[in-house]
Motif scaffolding. Sequence first.
Motif, PDB file in Angstrom:
ATOM      1  N   LEU A   1      54.681  12.425  29.553  1.00  0.00           N
ATOM      2  CA  LEU A   1      54.733  13.856  29.831  1.00  0.00           C
ATOM      3  C   LEU A   1      54.434  14.676  28.574  1.00  0.00           C
ATOM      4  O   LEU A   1      53.848  15.756  28.668  1.00  0.00           O
ATOM      5  N   SER A   2      54.801  14.159  27.406  1.00  0.00           N
ATOM      6  CA  SER A   2      54.460  14.854  26.159  1.00  0.00           C
ATOM      7  C   SER A   2      52.948  14.976  26.030  1.00  0.00           C
ATOM      8  O   SER A   2      52.432  16.034  25.645  1.00  0.00           O
ATOM      9  N   HIS A   3      52.239  13.916  26.374  1.00  0.00           N
ATOM     10  CA  HIS A   3      50.773  13.948  26.348  1.00  0.00           C
ATOM     11  C   HIS A   3      50.252  14.993  27.335  1.00  0.00           C
ATOM     12  O   HIS A   3      49.347  15.768  27.024  1.00  0.00           O
ATOM     13  N   LEU A   4      50.838  15.033  28.507  1.00  0.00           N
ATOM     14  CA  LEU A   4      50.429  15.994  29.539  1.00  0.00           C
ATOM     15  C   LEU A   4      50.586  17.432  29.046  1.00  0.00           C
ATOM     16  O   LEU A   4      49.663  18.241  29.148  1.00  0.00           O
ATOM     17  N   PHE A   5      51.767  17.746  28.500  1.00  0.00           N
ATOM     18  CA  PHE A   5      52.027  19.113  28.051  1.00  0.00           C
ATOM     19  C   PHE A   5      51.110  19.495  26.890  1.00  0.00           C
ATOM     20  O   PHE A   5      50.607  20.622  26.838  1.00  0.00           O
ATOM     21  N   ALA A   6      50.887  18.566  25.979  1.00  0.00           N
ATOM     22  CA  ALA A   6      50.002  18.844  24.841  1.00  0.00           C
ATOM     23  C   ALA A   6      48.569  19.060  25.313  1.00  0.00           C
ATOM     24  O   ALA A   6      47.880  19.966  24.829  1.00  0.00           O
ATOM     25  N   GLN A   7      48.116  18.248  26.252  1.00  0.00           N
ATOM     26  CA  GLN A   7      46.758  18.398  26.764  1.00  0.00           C
ATOM     27  C   GLN A   7      46.551  19.803  27.327  1.00  0.00           C
ATOM     28  O   GLN A   7      45.538  20.448  27.062  1.00  0.00           O
TER      29      GLN A   7
END
Length: 191
Positions: free
Chosen positions: A101-107
């Motif tokens: 989810l961290s990757h998702l939010f950063a993207q």
Amino acid sequence: LHTYVLSLGQWFQADRDHIAQLRAKVAGITDVTRDLALPPWPKGTTEATYNSDLASDRDWLLLDQHMFTFGTPTDKIECADLLTPDPSFLHVKHMGSSATLSHLFAQGSVSARLYCAVPEYRTAVNDAYSGKYGEEPQGEPPPQVVYAIATAKAGDLADVLFFFSLVNLVQHKEALDAMRCPAALCKIERP
């Protein structure tokens, strides 16, 4: 019930008031679950297949695994998984871990920042949009960022997200707010 957080090999008890504040901030993010009415994500279906099927069913622009290049040849980013006609950057992930989810939010926030700040990137995205929908996106940039999160957990996303995901989402939402970029959440059922 208490919430414990593992950090640097040690367990810490998270403050209940802090968690309640984080959940309240996430609950305040626009929820477009009913508006989008995304189909459930079947077990055994990959993210790529889910996105491809969704693009086909809704006639949306599929951008999953499509890299936009700007600046130098190594400056590449996946803009979003799907770009909707309204327009919205739709970022889709299964809620498997805080890291995912961290990757998702950063993207979502990085793509929005590039859309606002890098004309070459914005032109490439708008060209892809007009190639699919036959016109330029309407309204002021950037498009809405929608975080579509698949989970089998019952309840609103604000109530089921992992602790670190709550922290991370709040930080990325604040960054999007600073850019005047609308953000939204969408829950995808995962049987």
